[in-house]
Motif scaffolding. Sequence first.
Motif, PDB file in Angstrom:
ATOM      1  N   GLU B  75       0.818  -1.216   0.000  1.00  0.00           N
ATOM      2  CA  GLU B  75       0.000   0.000   0.000  1.00  0.00           C
ATOM      3  C   GLU B  75       0.853   1.268   0.000  1.00  0.00           C
ATOM      4  O   GLU B  75       0.375   2.342  -0.350  1.00  0.00           O
ATOM      5  N   ASP B  76       2.113   1.167   0.423  1.00  0.00           N
ATOM      6  CA  ASP B  76       2.972   2.363   0.519  1.00  0.00           C
ATOM      7  C   ASP B  76       3.705   2.660  -0.789  1.00  0.00           C
ATOM      8  O   ASP B  76       4.424   3.647  -0.866  1.00  0.00           O
ATOM      9  N   ALA B  77       3.550   1.762  -1.781  1.00  0.00           N
ATOM     10  CA  ALA B  77       4.358   1.919  -2.997  1.00  0.00           C
ATOM     11  C   ALA B  77       3.758   2.991  -3.904  1.00  0.00           C
ATOM     12  O   ALA B  77       3.336   2.723  -5.025  1.00  0.00           O
ATOM     13  N   VAL B  78       3.696   4.218  -3.396  1.00  0.00           N
ATOM     14  CA  VAL B  78       3.197   5.361  -4.170  1.00  0.00           C
ATOM     15  C   VAL B  78       4.210   6.489  -4.014  1.00  0.00           C
ATOM     16  O   VAL B  78       4.704   6.720  -2.915  1.00  0.00           O
ATOM     17  N   ARG B  79       4.541   7.128  -5.129  1.00  0.00           N
ATOM     18  CA  ARG B  79       5.388   8.311  -4.975  1.00  0.00           C
ATOM     19  C   ARG B  79       4.713   9.474  -5.683  1.00  0.00           C
ATOM     20  O   ARG B  79       3.742   9.289  -6.424  1.00  0.00           O
ATOM     21  N   LEU B  80       5.210  10.663  -5.425  1.00  0.00           N
ATOM     22  CA  LEU B  80       4.571  11.868  -5.958  1.00  0.00           C
ATOM     23  C   LEU B  80       5.402  12.428  -7.093  1.00  0.00           C
ATOM     24  O   LEU B  80       6.623  12.497  -7.001  1.00  0.00           O
ATOM     25  N   ARG B  81       4.708  12.786  -8.177  1.00  0.00           N
ATOM     26  CA  ARG B  81       5.410  13.379  -9.311  1.00  0.00           C
ATOM     27  C   ARG B  81       4.891  14.797  -9.488  1.00  0.00           C
ATOM     28  O   ARG B  81       3.670  15.009  -9.503  1.00  0.00           O
ATOM     29  N   HIS B  82       5.781  15.751  -9.618  1.00  0.00           N
ATOM     30  CA  HIS B  82       5.383  17.146  -9.764  1.00  0.00           C
ATOM     31  C   HIS B  82       4.863  17.380 -11.175  1.00  0.00           C
ATOM     32  O   HIS B  82       5.605  17.225 -12.149  1.00  0.00           O
ATOM     33  N   GLN B  83       3.553  17.680 -11.266  1.00  0.00           N
ATOM     34  CA  GLN B  83       2.917  17.843 -12.575  1.00  0.00           C
ATOM     35  C   GLN B  83       1.733  18.789 -12.374  1.00  0.00           C
ATOM     36  O   GLN B  83       0.570  18.367 -12.414  1.00  0.00           O
ATOM     37  N   PRO B  84       2.008  20.073 -12.164  1.00  0.00           N
ATOM     38  CA  PRO B  84       0.952  20.989 -11.719  1.00  0.00           C
ATOM     39  C   PRO B  84      -0.207  21.113 -12.701  1.00  0.00           C
ATOM     40  O   PRO B  84      -1.338  21.352 -12.295  1.00  0.00           O
ATOM     41  N   GLY B  85       0.036  20.924 -13.994  1.00  0.00           N
ATOM     42  CA  GLY B  85      -1.042  21.109 -14.958  1.00  0.00           C
ATOM     43  C   GLY B  85      -1.995  19.938 -15.036  1.00  0.00           C
ATOM     44  O   GLY B  85      -3.045  20.026 -15.664  1.00  0.00           O
ATOM     45  N   SER B  86      -1.649  18.832 -14.412  1.00  0.00           N
ATOM     46  CA  SER B  86      -2.447  17.615 -14.571  1.00  0.00           C
ATOM     47  C   SER B  86      -3.788  17.736 -13.855  1.00  0.00           C
ATOM     48  O   SER B  86      -3.866  18.268 -12.754  1.00  0.00           O
ATOM     49  N   PRO B  87      -4.862  17.262 -14.499  1.00  0.00           N
ATOM     50  CA  PRO B  87      -6.173  17.291 -13.812  1.00  0.00           C
ATOM     51  C   PRO B  87      -6.214  16.361 -12.610  1.00  0.00           C
ATOM     52  O   PRO B  87      -7.141  16.451 -11.802  1.00  0.00           O
ATOM     53  N   TYR B  88      -5.230  15.468 -12.474  1.00  0.00           N
ATOM     54  CA  TYR B  88      -5.228  14.514 -11.356  1.00  0.00           C
ATOM     55  C   TYR B  88      -4.323  14.979 -10.224  1.00  0.00           C
ATOM     56  O   TYR B  88      -4.168  14.281  -9.239  1.00  0.00           O
ATOM     57  N   ALA B  89      -3.695  16.152 -10.358  1.00  0.00           N
ATOM     58  CA  ALA B  89      -2.797  16.642  -9.308  1.00  0.00           C
ATOM     59  C   ALA B  89      -3.611  17.100  -8.108  1.00  0.00           C
ATOM     60  O   ALA B  89      -4.791  17.467  -8.230  1.00  0.00           O
ATOM     61  N   PHE B  90      -2.974  17.048  -6.938  1.00  0.00           N
ATOM     62  CA  PHE B  90      -3.629  17.570  -5.727  1.00  0.00           C
ATOM     63  C   PHE B  90      -3.884  19.063  -5.909  1.00  0.00           C
ATOM     64  O   PHE B  90      -3.017  19.812  -6.355  1.00  0.00           O
ATOM     65  N   ASP B  92      -4.925  21.215  -3.425  1.00  0.00           N
ATOM     66  CA  ASP B  92      -4.508  22.013  -2.265  1.00  0.00           C
ATOM     67  C   ASP B  92      -3.717  21.119  -1.319  1.00  0.00           C
ATOM     68  O   ASP B  92      -3.430  19.958  -1.646  1.00  0.00           O
ATOM     69  N   GLY B  93      -3.370  21.666  -0.166  1.00  0.00           N
ATOM     70  CA  GLY B  93      -2.621  20.899   0.816  1.00  0.00           C
ATOM     71  C   GLY B  93      -1.131  20.951   0.532  1.00  0.00           C
ATOM     72  O   GLY B  93      -0.693  21.625  -0.413  1.00  0.00           O
ATOM     73  N   PRO B  94      -0.344  20.231   1.358  1.00  0.00           N
ATOM     74  CA  PRO B  94       1.114  20.294   1.216  1.00  0.00           C
ATOM     75  C   PRO B  94       1.626  19.700  -0.096  1.00  0.00           C
ATOM     76  O   PRO B  94       2.724  20.027  -0.535  1.00  0.00           O
ATOM     77  N   ASN B  95       0.835  18.798  -0.720  1.00  0.00           N
ATOM     78  CA  ASN B  95       1.292  18.146  -1.953  1.00  0.00           C
ATOM     79  C   ASN B  95       0.672  18.795  -3.191  1.00  0.00           C
ATOM     80  O   ASN B  95       0.549  18.140  -4.232  1.00  0.00           O
ATOM     81  N   GLU B  96       0.298  20.060  -3.103  1.00  0.00           N
ATOM     82  CA  GLU B  96      -0.363  20.728  -4.216  1.00  0.00           C
ATOM     83  C   GLU B  96       0.508  20.675  -5.471  1.00  0.00           C
ATOM     84  O   GLU B  96       1.711  20.933  -5.406  1.00  0.00           O
ATOM     85  N   GLY B  97      -0.126  20.287  -6.588  1.00  0.00           N
ATOM     86  CA  GLY B  97       0.616  20.228  -7.841  1.00  0.00           C
ATOM     87  C   GLY B  97       1.277  18.893  -8.087  1.00  0.00           C
ATOM     88  O   GLY B  97       1.898  18.674  -9.116  1.00  0.00           O
ATOM     89  N   TYR B  98       1.159  17.953  -7.174  1.00  0.00           N
ATOM     90  CA  TYR B  98       1.784  16.639  -7.327  1.00  0.00           C
ATOM     91  C   TYR B  98       0.731  15.592  -7.695  1.00  0.00           C
ATOM     92  O   TYR B  98      -0.387  15.627  -7.201  1.00  0.00           O
TER      93      TYR B  98
END
Lengths: 147, 142
Positions: B75-90, B92-98
Amino acid sequence: MVSIAGISDSGALPALATSMRFAAQRNRLLAHNIANLTTPGFQPKDADPRAFQATLAGAVNERRARTGGLRGKLELPETSELRRDARGNLRLEPRTPSTNILGQDRNNSDLERSMQSLAENTAFFRVAVDLMRFEGDRLSRAIRETA
Amino acid sequence: MYGALDISTSGLIAQRTRMTVISANLANRNTILDTAGNVNPYKRRHAMFAPGDPTAKSGAARELGVHVHTSDINEDAVRLRHQPGSPYAFKDGPNEGYVPVPDIDPVVEQVNAMEASRAYEANIAAADATKTMLAQALRLLA
């Protein structure tokens, strides 16, 4: 003179039959060890063929001393690795561990050694089968009274 | 001696199952949506082996062989990719744009696939040896 009732106990036949049983049982152990080549925490165990051959040699000598020749029942003694089940058949208790270093998944399988053991065991079985066929041919020639 | 063929077959089945899991991991390396279309990245799976074959018929045969004990989902095998334009990005919050993406290393999967394929071959060789012994024993009758 060998009576027909004891024909399967005559000559080298009982020693060859015991060798074939041992090789067939050991083949199961080796197949098990190879099937668990990548199982975490698995440490292969084998039955030592040299110890078996020494036990078999002792049993052959004992038979020779008891009956004065190559006849009579061969009594293979039980050891920690060679056991008998309720029906008197040979059953192996593998106790000889692999000497390979322990991998990080706590498995110390050694593919090369496993394959070597497998090849040696197949060859050992083949020798026993070939000698047994030779003995069988000898018996049938004696029955037909031809050379 | 037929038992030895069962043991080798259990090894073949286990390694093939492991290969299926590895293929699924590689195929879903970039899967960030679940079947319903929600953002839920694919989690890496891992086949765990254990000795013994619970499908074997006799008690003695159940102790020998190998089987896939569990197919663990990490369940932990997730990482964050910086992709601010993506409709699937966060949004708000600390991970905004990921965008959360599966943490699957193709090199690790390839190495596991190689090991599974070699172990499969080893089981084939063991089954071959058993077949040779069976044929030799049967020739005694002829």
